[in-house]
Motif scaffolding. Sequence first.
Motif: not given
Length: 795
Positions: A5-34
């Motif tokens: 189950h670890l691959p799914i949980l690990t990948t899902g955690t990373l995906a959640a961080l990416i989405v959170a970064g996109a929503l919370l980062d006001p200028v795009g310098y701190f989100s993982l994909y810029g």
Amino acid sequence: MPPRHLPILTTGTLAALIVAGALLDPVGYFSLYGMPGRLLPATRWQAALPLQVPVLLGLTYLVTRTFSHLPRRRRFATVWAGIVLSALVAKFVMTVAASAPLLNLADLAWATSYTVFKAGLYALPPAAVVLAGRPLAEVRDQPPAAPHRWTAALVTVVAAGTGEWSAAHWNTDLPDGVPSLSPSVGALGLAGGLVIFFLALSRALHTFGSRARDRVGTFFAAWLATLWAGAALGLAQVLVLIAVDGFGSPLRVPVSLYLRVSEGVALGAALGPITAITAIAALAALRHAHRVRAATARLITVGIASAVTAGSLAAAGDAATSERPPPTGAVSGELLPLSAVRGENPRIVDSAGRQVLLRGINVNQLVDFYAPRPDVPATVPLTEADFVRMAELGFNVVRLGFSWSKVEPERGRYDQEYLRRLDEAVALAEKHGMYTVLDMHQDGWSNEPTPAGTTCPRGTSEMWGYDGAPDWATITDGAPRCQFTGRDLSPAGNRAFTNFYFDRDGVQTRFVEVWAMLAARYGDEPAIAGFDPLNEPGFAELAPVTSTLLLGKVYDRVLNRIRRVESRRHLFFFEPSIFWSGLGFDAMPRGTFRDDPDLVFSPRLYAESITMDASLGLPAITDLEHGFTLAKRVAGDLPLWSGEWGFWGGLLEIRDRVRRYARAEDAHRIGGAFWVWKQACGDPQNGIGPIGNGLNKIDCAANTALPREPVTAAEVSRAYPRAVPGELTSLRSSVRDLALTGTASRGDCTVDVWVPGAETPETTAVNIADLTAKQAPGGWRVTGCASGNYRLTTR
């Protein structure tokens, strides 16, 4: 939790961080994909963005699944490195799609190194998730056979040590002797780097490859091992730098460690496929033991020979560096054409063969600033009286700021009246004995403020405009003109810079043509020291692809057009991105322009001044003195010139730092331009306070001049050699007291030294004949004819 189950949980955690970064980062310098906090109409590079996230998540899943059988003590390190590797590969795929054919693959591989800075942090939570998984039954390590490990490590080291793509893109700013895979550190540093990388990679291959169950596992294990070997090389570099430079300011070592290790990880990611392919091939060949041993012996021989050859070539390259013999025949007393000497002792020289220190002031009185209050002028008129007073301070250069928005207010139409004002300023500077550096100035891209009625994204605020590009060249795609902590962190400004770097709608092409027009206009003028094409270039939305690689392409185009139209060659003052102003360091822009003989590297030496650490009240990341050291290292064989410097804050702090700056400038025997001559009360950089800042302060209420701050005025006007024959070998100066040594060579023998003050200076000299002191406005010009190894002191 079962390991499956670890691959799914690990990948899902990373995906959640990416989405959170996109929503919370006001200028795009701190989100993982810029990306900025909200999606905007696609530009060329954004069209490639959908490639990045699926590749990242897909590789994260694959790496976690491959190594989920490991016990907890190894699983975390393996999955963390695997996520970082996945981020690097995903960023590389995206940048290739976005930037080809503008950039080559080697440049893009290097550009992914910046991804590690964020990916290493984003990888921590997903990697922590794998600790929750229940390990499988303990399986004994099965260390790979020695030929497998040694062969893979050796082949990778040979490829790194002999590959121009590797040597040209990593660690080119290190001093001699620091271990690196680049010949720029000399034979000893290169040999040390190869040995450290080889030993670290051999050990990492043993650690990561001992649990590989199949070819996929072997492939990933070898690649991840190379990442860790790169990290070890970065750590070794920091330890040697501590021995060379000391610990310095409290944040210097931690930041240096983070940056060097991250760059090492990126280098390891680039070399990893070589290791991985070699490891698989070596495993397949294990059944032929004798052949493997013979091949290994041959590879060791080739590896030693390659390392020795690479070191010899690096030493030969250093020895081959030579200086162009300076022209002769001119005499002191006029502004002679300038050129650069590149090599071991780079410097600016005049056509008489004398080393010239360009020391002076920035003038912003022709810049097209936004006026926060229409009733308060944003600039002060520039008159001949200004140049008279500059000359009285002994300045021999003016860095003259002007605005693209005024030169070309409409596409393809130049404002002749504005150009006439530029002509007048250049002529007045020459009349009073000063060179001019033409500076196409910008701050925050343009003078557009936040439009009325704009609702700024959470975390940002409304902002003033500043100066720079005309409206028709400002393409923001609807990004909000709002700032995050300052003018240079604006989605609109950075989108405009991105479109500029990618030449959307031909905006960059028009910028190049403006410089061609200016070079033709001033191309036969010896009083023009040179051209500074763009002040503090923005990093845009895809750094360092934009801020280093595409910025270099801009310089390529501008310099090519200048050289084609100017009647005589002028210096080309090029700058790193504004990262240097904010951090005290950055990468050198890359491009063919760096082959030009008349380049001058011109960063902002604002350490302990307006850098982000100072703004946030943190200890200095780069202290003032170390800022000079870093600039000299990055400049390499190029002359260094500080295009802007200055200090703000408490009076005692200002005085201490100005004095320290002056001592460091003398110790490094370079010139610079203080910021700024006059700053109007309505200048947006001034903030509409009670005092117009600058060397010449203004009482805003009374609209009258205030006395200069005495320590600052004394230091910017201190004694210095305007020009000396041959090469300046040492310099110390404090107001009127000066001590210099030099070595004369072919060309004019005239020493020309400025000494401020009304009293006749006392002078002593060795090997300087006909020494005289002639009074000039504001001070004295001490001259004489030097020969051999000469010395001069004044007081």
